[in-house]
Design a protein around this motif. Structure first.
Motif, PDB file in Angstrom:
ATOM      1  N   TYR A  20       0.822  -1.218   0.000  1.00  0.00           N
ATOM      2  CA  TYR A  20       0.000   0.000   0.000  1.00  0.00           C
ATOM      3  C   TYR A  20       0.856   1.267   0.000  1.00  0.00           C
ATOM      4  N   TYR A  21       1.973   1.244   0.739  1.00  0.00           N
ATOM      5  CA  TYR A  21       2.797   2.453   0.827  1.00  0.00           C
ATOM      6  C   TYR A  21       3.467   2.772  -0.508  1.00  0.00           C
ATOM      7  N   GLU A  22       3.762   1.751  -1.296  1.00  0.00           N
ATOM      8  CA  GLU A  22       4.323   2.010  -2.620  1.00  0.00           C
ATOM      9  C   GLU A  22       3.248   2.558  -3.550  1.00  0.00           C
ATOM     10  N   VAL A  23       2.039   2.018  -3.449  1.00  0.00           N
ATOM     11  CA  VAL A  23       0.938   2.530  -4.268  1.00  0.00           C
ATOM     12  C   VAL A  23       0.704   3.997  -3.929  1.00  0.00           C
ATOM     13  N   GLU A  24       0.681   4.323  -2.650  1.00  0.00           N
ATOM     14  CA  GLU A  24       0.487   5.713  -2.238  1.00  0.00           C
ATOM     15  C   GLU A  24       1.608   6.610  -2.760  1.00  0.00           C
ATOM     16  N   TYR A  25       2.840   6.159  -2.618  1.00  0.00           N
ATOM     17  CA  TYR A  25       3.992   6.948  -3.061  1.00  0.00           C
ATOM     18  C   TYR A  25       3.922   7.224  -4.563  1.00  0.00           C
ATOM     19  N   TRP A  26       3.758   6.155  -5.370  1.00  0.00           N
ATOM     20  CA  TRP A  26       3.778   6.313  -6.820  1.00  0.00           C
ATOM     21  C   TRP A  26       2.550   7.062  -7.330  1.00  0.00           C
ATOM     22  N   ALA A  27       1.400   6.827  -6.724  1.00  0.00           N
ATOM     23  CA  ALA A  27       0.198   7.552  -7.138  1.00  0.00           C
ATOM     24  C   ALA A  27       0.392   9.056  -6.905  1.00  0.00           C
ATOM     25  N   LYS A  28       0.964   9.398  -5.773  1.00  0.00           N
ATOM     26  CA  LYS A  28       1.220  10.812  -5.482  1.00  0.00           C
ATOM     27  C   LYS A  28       2.273  11.373  -6.449  1.00  0.00           C
ATOM     28  N   LYS A  29       3.321  10.607  -6.700  1.00  0.00           N
ATOM     29  CA  LYS A  29       4.389  11.058  -7.593  1.00  0.00           C
ATOM     30  C   LYS A  29       3.856  11.337  -8.996  1.00  0.00           C
ATOM     31  N   PHE A  30       2.958  10.464  -9.488  1.00  0.00           N
ATOM     32  CA  PHE A  30       2.416  10.624 -10.830  1.00  0.00           C
ATOM     33  C   PHE A  30       1.108  11.413 -10.847  1.00  0.00           C
ATOM     34  N   ASN A  31       0.669  11.861  -9.670  1.00  0.00           N
ATOM     35  CA  ASN A  31      -0.548  12.663  -9.547  1.00  0.00           C
ATOM     36  C   ASN A  31      -1.780  11.953 -10.134  1.00  0.00           C
ATOM     37  N   VAL A  32      -1.939  10.690  -9.735  1.00  0.00           N
ATOM     38  CA  VAL A  32      -3.089   9.881 -10.162  1.00  0.00           C
ATOM     39  C   VAL A  32      -3.657   9.155  -8.953  1.00  0.00           C
ATOM     40  N   GLY A  33      -4.824   8.590  -9.120  1.00  0.00           N
ATOM     41  CA  GLY A  33      -5.417   7.778  -8.068  1.00  0.00           C
ATOM     42  C   GLY A  33      -4.791   6.394  -8.029  1.00  0.00           C
ATOM     43  N   ALA A  34      -4.996   5.707  -6.920  1.00  0.00           N
ATOM     44  CA  ALA A  34      -4.421   4.380  -6.739  1.00  0.00           C
ATOM     45  C   ALA A  34      -4.917   3.405  -7.809  1.00  0.00           C
ATOM     46  N   GLU A  35      -6.190   3.465  -8.137  1.00  0.00           N
ATOM     47  CA  GLU A  35      -6.739   2.547  -9.143  1.00  0.00           C
ATOM     48  C   GLU A  35      -6.167   2.835 -10.530  1.00  0.00           C
ATOM     49  N   ASP A  36      -5.952   4.098 -10.851  1.00  0.00           N
ATOM     50  CA  ASP A  36      -5.332   4.446 -12.133  1.00  0.00           C
ATOM     51  C   ASP A  36      -3.900   3.920 -12.195  1.00  0.00           C
ATOM     52  N   LEU A  37      -3.187   4.031 -11.098  1.00  0.00           N
ATOM     53  CA  LEU A  37      -1.825   3.528 -11.040  1.00  0.00           C
ATOM     54  C   LEU A  37      -1.811   2.014 -11.246  1.00  0.00           C
ATOM     55  N   LYS A  38      -2.687   1.314 -10.542  1.00  0.00           N
ATOM     56  CA  LYS A  38      -2.750  -0.144 -10.666  1.00  0.00           C
ATOM     57  C   LYS A  38      -3.120  -0.566 -12.083  1.00  0.00           C
ATOM     58  N   ALA A  39      -4.022   0.167 -12.710  1.00  0.00           N
ATOM     59  CA  ALA A  39      -4.405  -0.134 -14.091  1.00  0.00           C
ATOM     60  C   ALA A  39      -3.227   0.064 -15.033  1.00  0.00           C
ATOM     61  N   ALA A  40      -2.442   1.106 -14.800  1.00  0.00           N
ATOM     62  CA  ALA A  40      -1.267   1.362 -15.633  1.00  0.00           C
ATOM     63  C   ALA A  40      -0.240   0.250 -15.467  1.00  0.00           C
ATOM     64  N   VAL A  41      -0.028  -0.194 -14.239  1.00  0.00           N
ATOM     65  CA  VAL A  41       0.919  -1.282 -13.988  1.00  0.00           C
ATOM     66  C   VAL A  41       0.432  -2.557 -14.671  1.00  0.00           C
ATOM     67  N   LYS A  42      -0.854  -2.792 -14.607  1.00  0.00           N
ATOM     68  CA  LYS A  42      -1.423  -3.977 -15.264  1.00  0.00           C
ATOM     69  C   LYS A  42      -1.234  -3.893 -16.779  1.00  0.00           C
TER      70      LYS A  42
END
Length: 58
Positions: A20-42
């Motif tokens: 979770y802490y990595e999701v929070e970090y990267w989502a904040k870094k890329f200025n996106v929501g957690a679900e958007d980040l996960k979708a991009a990784v997928k």
């Protein structure tokens, strides 16, 4: 294996969406929501550089 007692900045090249802490970090870094980040990784894998390019295009 990650040692949870030693904290610091996440790996600068890979995104681990299981932590979770990595999701929070990267989502904040890329200025996106957690679900958007996960979708991009997928979509492109866990390379931070590839995710950044993907998110910029979308």
């Amino acid at each position: 294996m990650d040692n949870k007692t030693i904290t610091g900045s996440p790996d600068s090249k890979l995104i681990n969406t299981s932590e979770y802490y990595e999701v929070e970090y990267w989502a904040k870094k890329f200025n996106v929501g957690a679900e958007d980040l996960k979708a991009a990784v997928k979509a492109v894998g866990n390379s931070a550089a590839a995710v950044e390019v993907y998110l910029r295009k979308n």
